[in-house]
Write a protein that holds these residues in place. Structure first.
Motif, short mmCIF file in Angstrom:
data_model
loop_
_atom_site.label_atom_id
_atom_site.label_comp_id
_atom_site.label_asym_id
_atom_site.label_seq_id
_atom_site.Cartn_x
_atom_site.Cartn_y
_atom_site.Cartn_z
N LEU A 8 0.83 -1.20 0.00
CA LEU A 8 0.00 0.00 0.00
C LEU A 8 0.87 1.26 0.00
O LEU A 8 0.58 2.22 -0.73
N LEU A 9 1.92 1.27 0.80
CA LEU A 9 2.82 2.42 0.82
C LEU A 9 3.55 2.59 -0.51
O LEU A 9 3.75 3.72 -0.96
N LEU A 10 3.93 1.50 -1.14
CA LEU A 10 4.59 1.60 -2.44
C LEU A 10 3.63 2.16 -3.50
O LEU A 10 4.03 2.98 -4.33
N LEU A 11 2.37 1.73 -3.47
CA LEU A 11 1.39 2.27 -4.41
C LEU A 11 1.13 3.75 -4.16
O LEU A 11 0.99 4.54 -5.10
N ALA A 12 1.09 4.14 -2.89
CA ALA A 12 0.91 5.56 -2.57
C ALA A 12 2.12 6.37 -3.02
O ALA A 12 1.97 7.52 -3.47
N THR A 13 3.31 5.79 -2.94
CA THR A 13 4.52 6.47 -3.41
C THR A 13 4.46 6.68 -4.92
O THR A 13 4.81 7.76 -5.42
N ILE A 14 4.00 5.69 -5.64
CA ILE A 14 3.88 5.81 -7.10
C ILE A 14 2.83 6.86 -7.45
O ILE A 14 3.02 7.67 -8.37
N LEU A 47 8.87 5.68 5.37
CA LEU A 47 8.01 4.74 6.09
C LEU A 47 8.11 3.33 5.52
O LEU A 47 8.13 2.34 6.26
N THR A 48 8.19 3.22 4.20
CA THR A 48 8.32 1.91 3.56
C THR A 48 9.62 1.24 3.96
O THR A 48 9.63 0.05 4.33
N VAL A 49 10.72 1.98 3.91
CA VAL A 49 12.02 1.42 4.30
C VAL A 49 12.01 1.03 5.78
O VAL A 49 12.53 -0.03 6.16
N GLY A 50 11.38 1.86 6.60
CA GLY A 50 11.27 1.53 8.02
C GLY A 50 10.47 0.27 8.27
O GLY A 50 10.84 -0.56 9.11
N LEU A 51 9.36 0.10 7.55
CA LEU A 51 8.57 -1.12 7.71
C LEU A 51 9.32 -2.36 7.24
O LEU A 51 9.23 -3.42 7.86
N TRP A 54 11.90 -3.13 9.89
CA TRP A 54 11.25 -3.69 11.07
C TRP A 54 10.78 -5.13 10.80
O TRP A 54 10.86 -5.99 11.67
N GLY A 55 10.31 -5.38 9.58
CA GLY A 55 9.88 -6.73 9.23
C GLY A 55 11.03 -7.73 9.26
O GLY A 55 10.88 -8.85 9.74
N PHE A 56 12.21 -7.32 8.78
CA PHE A 56 13.37 -8.21 8.87
C PHE A 56 13.83 -8.38 10.31
O PHE A 56 14.21 -9.47 10.72
N TYR A 57 13.80 -7.30 11.08
CA TYR A 57 14.24 -7.36 12.47
C TYR A 57 13.34 -8.27 13.30
O TYR A 57 13.80 -9.05 14.12
N SER A 58 12.03 -8.16 13.07
CA SER A 58 11.08 -8.94 13.86
C SER A 58 10.90 -10.37 13.34
O SER A 58 10.28 -11.18 14.01
N GLY A 59 11.41 -10.65 12.15
CA GLY A 59 11.29 -11.99 11.61
C GLY A 59 10.04 -12.21 10.78
O GLY A 59 9.79 -13.34 10.33
N GLN A 60 9.24 -11.19 10.56
CA GLN A 60 8.04 -11.35 9.75
C GLN A 60 8.38 -11.42 8.27
O GLN A 60 7.63 -12.00 7.48
N LEU A 61 9.48 -10.82 7.89
CA LEU A 61 9.98 -10.92 6.50
C LEU A 61 11.29 -11.67 6.54
O LEU A 61 12.15 -11.40 7.36
N ILE A 62 11.44 -12.62 5.63
CA ILE A 62 12.68 -13.38 5.57
C ILE A 62 13.18 -13.37 4.13
O ILE A 62 12.39 -13.47 3.20
N PRO A 63 14.48 -13.23 3.96
CA PRO A 63 15.01 -13.28 2.59
C PRO A 63 14.99 -14.73 2.08
O PRO A 63 15.34 -15.66 2.80
N GLN A 64 14.55 -14.89 0.86
CA GLN A 64 14.48 -16.22 0.27
C GLN A 64 15.33 -16.27 -1.00
O GLN A 64 14.84 -16.53 -2.07
N VAL A 65 16.61 -16.00 -0.83
CA VAL A 65 17.52 -16.02 -1.98
C VAL A 65 18.08 -17.43 -2.13
O VAL A 65 18.18 -18.20 -1.18
N THR A 66 18.46 -17.76 -3.34
CA THR A 66 18.92 -19.13 -3.60
C THR A 66 20.44 -19.25 -3.63
O THR A 66 20.94 -20.34 -3.80
N TRP A 67 21.15 -18.18 -3.54
CA TRP A 67 22.60 -18.31 -3.58
C TRP A 67 23.12 -18.52 -2.26
O TRP A 67 23.61 -18.70 -1.45
#
Length: 67
Positions: A8-14, A47-51, A54-67
């Motif tokens: 939503l924040l990315l769409l508002a930025t656009i 705000l988007t960068v902060g979220l 925070w998502g990476f810090y709290s564990g709600q977002l995880i990187p799923q890279v294959t390398w």
């Protein structure tokens, strides 16, 4: 929920980006609406960068890279 807020924040930025373009073309740089659109865009981006951070810090977002 966090991913939806980020999208939503990315769409508002656009939307703010295109409104700034519209004000640039229509007002030819003579009003403060372009500056206001830039301020909104920078705030939404921060705000988007902060979220994301925070998502990476709290564990709600995880990187799923294959390398």
């Amino acid at each position: 929920m966090l991913k939806a807020a980020i999208i939503l924040l990315l769409l508002a930025t656009i939307a703010s980006l295109f409104s700034g373009l519209f004000f640039l073309v229509k007002d030819e740089g003579r009003s403060s609406r372009l500056v206001n659109a830039l301020t909104v865009r920078v705030t939404l981006t921060a705000l988007t960068v902060g979220l994301i951070a925070w998502g990476f810090y709290s564990g709600q977002l995880i990187p799923q890279v294959t390398w």
